[in-house]
Write an enzyme that holds these catalytic residues in place. Sequence first.
Site, PDB file in Angstrom:
ATOM      1  N   CYS A   1      57.275 -10.815  -4.500  1.00 40.47           N
ATOM      2  CA  CYS A   1      58.623 -11.334  -5.219  1.00 40.47           C
ATOM      3  C   CYS A   1      58.562 -10.882  -6.622  1.00 40.47           C
ATOM      4  O   CYS A   1      59.673 -10.626  -7.085  1.00 40.47           O
ATOM      5  CB  CYS A   1      58.394 -12.674  -5.074  1.00 40.47           C
ATOM      6  SG  CYS A   1      56.761 -13.347  -5.988  1.00 40.47           S
TER       7      CYS A   1
ATOM      8  N   GLU B   1      49.930 -22.008  -7.582  1.00 37.12           N
ATOM      9  CA  GLU B   1      50.837 -21.093  -8.433  1.00 37.12           C
ATOM     10  C   GLU B   1      51.568 -21.843  -9.401  1.00 37.12           C
ATOM     11  O   GLU B   1      52.722 -21.634  -9.795  1.00 37.12           O
ATOM     12  CB  GLU B   1      51.630 -20.550  -7.708  1.00 37.12           C
ATOM     13  CG  GLU B   1      50.976 -19.262  -6.679  1.00 37.12           C
ATOM     14  CD  GLU B   1      51.859 -18.275  -5.844  1.00 37.12           C
ATOM     15  OE1 GLU B   1      51.614 -17.269  -5.742  1.00 37.12           O
ATOM     16  OE2 GLU B   1      52.888 -18.770  -5.313  1.00 37.12           O
TER      17      GLU B   1
ATOM     18  N   CYS C   1      56.841 -13.601 -12.020  1.00 33.60           N
ATOM     19  CA  CYS C   1      58.097 -14.301 -11.633  1.00 33.60           C
ATOM     20  C   CYS C   1      58.200 -15.721 -12.585  1.00 33.60           C
ATOM     21  O   CYS C   1      59.612 -16.100 -12.568  1.00 33.60           O
ATOM     22  CB  CYS C   1      58.185 -14.895  -9.983  1.00 33.60           C
ATOM     23  SG  CYS C   1      58.442 -13.327  -9.117  1.00 33.60           S
TER      24      CYS C   1
ATOM     25  N   HIS D   1      54.866 -26.293  -8.516  1.00 32.66           N
ATOM     26  CA  HIS D   1      54.782 -24.696  -8.266  1.00 32.66           C
ATOM     27  C   HIS D   1      55.641 -24.360  -9.929  1.00 32.66           C
ATOM     28  O   HIS D   1      56.970 -24.632  -9.689  1.00 32.66           O
ATOM     29  CB  HIS D   1      55.436 -24.446  -7.165  1.00 32.66           C
ATOM     30  CG  HIS D   1      55.546 -22.819  -6.577  1.00 32.66           C
ATOM     31  ND1 HIS D   1      56.324 -22.024  -7.315  1.00 32.66           N
ATOM     32  CD2 HIS D   1      54.635 -22.017  -5.927  1.00 32.66           C
ATOM     33  CE1 HIS D   1      56.069 -20.634  -6.900  1.00 32.66           C
ATOM     34  NE2 HIS D   1      55.229 -20.837  -6.143  1.00 32.66           N
TER      35      HIS D   1
END
Length: 659
Positions: A409, A325, A343, A273
Amino acid sequence: MKNRKPLAVVIAAFLCLESIAAPAAERPRPKLQEVPFTQVRITDDFWLPRQETNRIASIPVNLDNLEKAGNLEDFRLAAHHATNGFRGPVFMDSDVYKAIEAASYSLANYPDPDLERHLDSIISTVAAAQQPDGYLDTWFIVKQPGQRWTNLRDCHELYCAGHMIEAAVAHFQATGKRTFLEVAIRVADHVNSIFGPEPKRLGYPGHPEIELALIKLWRCTGEQRYFDLARFFIENRGKHFFALEHNTPEAKYDGTYWQDDVPIFDHKSIKGHAVRAAYLMSGATDVAAETGSKPLLAMLDRVWSNTIEKNTFITGGIGPSAHNEGFTRDYDLPNLTAYQETCATVALAQWNHRMALLYGDSKYADVVERALYNGVLAGVSHDGTKFFYVNPLESAGTHHRQAWFGCACCPPNAARTLASLGGYAYAAGKDSLWVNLFIQGEVTTEIGRRKVGLRVKTDYPWDGKVVLEMMLDSPTRFELRLRYPGWCRDATVKIKRKQITDLHMDHGYIVLAREWKRGDRVTLTLPMPVQNVAANPGVEADRGMLALQRGPLVYCLEQCDQTGPVTSIVLPPQAELRAERDETLLGGMMILKGDAEIVAEQDWNRRLYQPPARPRPVAITAIPYYAWDNRAAGPMRVWLPAVPGLVNAPVTNAAAIAH
């Protein structure tokens, strides 16, 4: 000019892949100190309007959406000992903390009594939910009481605690109030009472974050136990704890997604990730900076090289795949399906900022700049009210920013980054001031216990002229170190109008060592020609393709600016584009204009083969990547074919082809 960086025509040069260096154990570690954003005043026409939009639009929108989505109500439920009614995913608390952090950073530079009262109210709600032993996570208080710390892999307790700690430190530094800091200290002490060497528990977060947060708390409070806990989480990672936690046989366990496949010291590549990976590397860099651990430093060097040389998009983001992701294989950098979560770009910038402080090498600051000016900034609309979670490098016209997300997020993460932007710009050494970003404004810090101030005047990134004027109480000797960007060649430097003909370079910085006096001026000129950029041939998606870059900005073609289909446009290697100022476009920007080629439509009805259509000249306009999807919806492309044969030319009579 000595040691001038050469211009390269491949993406590697633009990503500053000068990674062949001495082993970590032999490399000097300057141990630079970040100049806090509170000591940096931004006054330019590029970042200041964006910070203002962040302050008056994005931060209020974030706080409003946190109320609507139930994040704040979850804290109220926890405070009232409710056992039902929880809304949202397991990590809901973290978005509240990031929003508090962003608002706190904003308050530090722009006092706002109404915003401060709003934060006080939110913090009071958060504090009311805290348990007597210091524990605080609304998912487990409301929805799964009695199950705390039973699923570190998936349930984000330590991740949420980390974002709380970061927010609390930011709030304390911005306001001087200890209300939130005391809550975070109790949380950290509770975590420290459970995890650590025997007789405490082994464990570490499924989603790294608390490691870097504990380092911030240690620096804020001076309490060594917080550093020791961060080190424990870092150095024990990779012991397959999650296999034990979930009763997974070792033979069937693959911990790659969580960076739990091998011991932390043995990582050779970026994996799993993307956000988790970069946050983990950020925490590891903080620990290595203090311990000097040779194995940890060597690991960071290996993983950094793999990340930047083989796994970073030209726009400064990471993570190509939606399914995890994160990462798949080296050179997998698709365009239409690029995930490149906002992010993840923020996390990459944070990690490289730490590496720049650790090593004092411009190649790390180059990555920070690329991420901030392209991938991070694209995550927020021009009006500050809509956001990208996913940032593709090509769109058919159907990908748009959204007002909010079920997993929200990215909006507060972008907000806290923009609010604290000045903290990325400068660093201070024992006898040196390092300029990493070229932003108009002022900075004040201490060099050798003497106050040093610098006033910067520039129109960067639109223009490469940067004038730096000394603001000193008395003559002071120190080194002024100016980053020589990896995208630039033939930079020039003048001191008091006298050109320096033999620049002294050190790890990508121009070193100007002398006794400085008040009013002394340095003029750095960074030529900004429009450059065609090619990708490493290993990037299958970009073979035979070119992208456009000027200075730190990557450009793209949006359909609304073109006279023909974006998907039919060819950018020949010899094409020359010019930069033009457009004050009417999204607050003003430098656009690129010039001639390219376009491939005409062909009729394939009842035809299997025919000669290809000949391209014809066409005028094109390119805008900075960060600005796309702020106007009329339509296709967008960053990478364009260099020859007609790679064009997906439009066709007539598509129905005939289908049958």
